[in-house]
Design an enzyme around this catalytic site. Structure first.
Site, PDB file in Angstrom:
ATOM      1  N   ASP A   1      14.769  38.905  57.383  1.00  0.00           N
ATOM      2  CA  ASP A   1      14.718  38.425  55.994  1.00  0.00           C
ATOM      3  C   ASP A   1      15.837  39.003  55.136  1.00  0.00           C
ATOM      4  OD1 ASP A   1      13.976  41.039  55.716  1.00  0.00           O
ATOM      5  OD2 ASP A   1      12.017  40.651  54.813  1.00  0.00           O
ATOM      6  N   GLY A   2      16.707  39.834  55.725  1.00  0.00           N
ATOM      7  CA  GLY A   2      17.848  40.363  54.994  1.00  0.00           C
ATOM      8  C   GLY A   2      17.651  41.779  54.469  1.00  0.00           C
TER       9      GLY A   2
ATOM     10  N   HIS B   1      38.683  53.583  39.139  1.00  0.00           N
ATOM     11  CA  HIS B   1      39.393  52.683  38.235  1.00  0.00           C
ATOM     12  C   HIS B   1      39.632  53.345  36.875  1.00  0.00           C
ATOM     13  CE1 HIS B   1      40.891  48.996  36.653  1.00  0.00           C
ATOM     14  NE2 HIS B   1      39.931  48.904  35.748  1.00  0.00           N
TER      15      HIS B   1
ATOM     16  N   LYS C   1      49.667  42.488  30.577  1.00  0.00           N
ATOM     17  CA  LYS C   1      48.777  41.562  31.295  1.00  0.00           C
ATOM     18  C   LYS C   1      47.672  41.066  30.370  1.00  0.00           C
ATOM     19  CE  LYS C   1      45.549  42.558  34.697  1.00  0.00           C
ATOM     20  NZ  LYS C   1      45.178  43.092  36.001  1.00  0.00           N
TER      21      LYS C   1
ATOM     22  N   THR D   1      41.749  39.541  43.939  1.00  0.00           N
ATOM     23  CA  THR D   1      42.183  38.204  44.379  1.00  0.00           C
ATOM     24  C   THR D   1      43.676  38.151  44.669  1.00  0.00           C
ATOM     25  OG1 THR D   1      42.686  37.568  42.107  1.00  0.00           O
ATOM     26  CG2 THR D   1      40.438  37.124  42.899  1.00  0.00           C
TER      27      THR D   1
ATOM     28  N   GLN E   1      33.528  47.505  35.784  1.00  0.00           N
ATOM     29  CA  GLN E   1      32.609  47.227  34.664  1.00  0.00           C
ATOM     30  C   GLN E   1      32.134  48.575  34.126  1.00  0.00           C
ATOM     31  OE1 GLN E   1      31.786  43.757  33.934  1.00  0.00           O
ATOM     32  NE2 GLN E   1      31.127  44.667  32.006  1.00  0.00           N
TER      33      GLN E   1
HETATM   34  C1  R5P Z   1      42.703  45.816  36.776  1.00  0.00           C
HETATM   35  O1  R5P Z   1      42.621  46.513  35.765  1.00  0.00           O
HETATM   36  C2  R5P Z   1      42.983  46.431  38.113  1.00  0.00           C
HETATM   37  O2  R5P Z   1      43.749  47.591  37.995  1.00  0.00           O
HETATM   38  C3  R5P Z   1      43.660  45.446  39.053  1.00  0.00           C
HETATM   39  O3  R5P Z   1      44.898  45.065  38.499  1.00  0.00           O
HETATM   40  C4  R5P Z   1      42.819  44.212  39.266  1.00  0.00           C
HETATM   41  O4  R5P Z   1      41.504  44.564  39.612  1.00  0.00           O
HETATM   42  C5  R5P Z   1      43.420  43.342  40.337  1.00  0.00           C
HETATM   43  O5  R5P Z   1      42.638  42.191  40.475  1.00  0.00           O
HETATM   44  P1  R5P Z   1      43.224  40.845  41.040  1.00  0.00           P
HETATM   45  O6  R5P Z   1      43.925  41.166  42.338  1.00  0.00           O
HETATM   46  O7  R5P Z   1      42.020  39.965  41.234  1.00  0.00           O
HETATM   47  O8  R5P Z   1      44.164  40.281  40.029  1.00  0.00           O
END
Ligand code: R5P
Length: 333
Positions: A46-47, A145, A209, A240, A112
């Site tokens: 069931d996971g 992060h 950015k 990504t 987050q």
């Molecule tokens: C953002 O603040 C992080 O330092 C990375 O730049 C980010 O998580 C990279 O995400 P993605 O490769 O999806 O653009």
């Protein structure tokens, strides 16, 4: 009369790993000269996940290695990896381990770390609270992060960095280039990139950015001189690959000769491999905090951070200074 602990009492070191970090855990255990303790992990039909240590862990300092990431090979999502680690910690608490040290080379949900919009969770804090509730005595993490994630724990956090490993590679590979420049892809990485550039002995530039939507990266201008230079974009995470692809294109448009990228955590989510292959990046360097999928293109080079982690585990076990292993430079925020 109660007996005192004999002077020659030996502490017991044990290492176990969740299924998202079996390979990395195995490397650490091997370097420490111990067997990886089998946590008897399995997933029911069931996971739901099950854990039962094969051997007694009573009285041991138990280091549980588990990045909170997906594992394609094991068919795990980051949430599975988190739940598995929580169960490993909880089982260890009830099996009377002396100290339980959660080692999350990649601490998932770390992005987050605050409310950026109303009605959002602070997921990084919730993960910390869950780990503490499960019974973790201490956390070891690598290149978080943001520094404030350490403050979400009431117990000690040891913060490691892959920077010496990554800067050494870049120096060996590009140190001969007179026109080398390190690039921060967004304002949040400036302190990191400044230290990185100082170690490599190169100047640095900064990019602007914007995230118009979740998972979409738009890079504006480059602040600094990149014309005719070999550029190395330094980030902490590759998700990504959108940030790097957009940043690389902008750096080339501004006249850089070539562009590479470096990051500690290569998550390579969704179509990241395709995005990076289609980008102008001539190389991408990551560590093995997150296992690399078999389909990874040749563009990607992976270095192991097992030596750094092994040294840290040894220092924690023997109550030695962890920061000394990084010459005091392991808080990069
Ligand atoms: C953002 O603040 C992080 O330092 C990375 O730049 C980010 O998580 C990279 O995400 P993605 O490769 O999806 O653009």
């Amino acid at each position: 009369m109660a007996k005192s602990i004999p002077a020659g009492y030996d502490k017991r070191l044990m290492i176990s790993a969740g299924r998202a970090s079996q390979e990395l855990g195995g490397k650490i255990a091997e370097r420490l000269g111990v067997q990886l303790a089998d946590a008897g992990l399995k997933t029911f039909a069931d996971g739901e996940v099950y854990c039962r240590y094969e051997d007694s862990i009573r009285g041991a300092d138990l280091f549980l290695i588990q990045s909170l990431c997906a594992s394609e090979r094991e068919g795990l999502t980051p949430n599975d990896a988190l739940m598995e680690l929580l169960l490993m910690v909880h089982a260890a608490k009830h099996a009377s381990a002396h100290r339980i040290i959660a080692v999350t080379p990649w601490y998932g949900y770390s992005r987050q770390d605050k409310k950026s919009a109303p009605r959002e969770p602070i997921s990084a804090r919730l993960v910390a609270e869950l780990l503490e509730t499960a019974g973790a005595d201490r956390l070891v993490a690598m290149d978080l992060h943001a520094g404030q994630v350490q403050g979400f724990f009431s117990r000690p956090v040891d913060h490691m960095t892959a920077m010496p490993l990554l800067t050494q590679y870049i120096s060996d590979r590009f140190g001969h280039e007179e026109e080398l420049v390190m690039i921060a892809p967004d304002a949040g990485r400036v302190k990191l990139v400044r230290s990185f550039a100082r170690r490599v002995g190169a100047p640095y530039a900064l990019m602007e950015k914007e995230r118009p939507a979740q998972g979409v990266a738009e890079i504006g201008t480059v602040i600094g001189d990149v014309k005719g230079k070999v550029a190395v974009i330094v980030d902490d995470i590759i998700g990504t690959g959108g940030t790097l692809a957009a940043a690389a294109q902008t750096v080339l448009d501004e006249g850089a000769r070539s562009v590479q990228a470096v990051a500690t955590h290569g998550l390579f989510a969704g179509r990241a491999f395709e995005t990076l292959e289609a980008s102008p990046l001539s190389g991408v360097l990551v560590t093995d905090t997150v296992p690399l999928a078999d389909a990874a293109p040749e563009l990607i080079t992976q270095l192991t951070c097992a030596d750094v982690l092994t040294d840290t585990v040894r220092r924690i076990f023997s109550d030695d200074s962890v920061s000394e292993g990084f010459d005091g430079e392991n808080q990069l925020f």
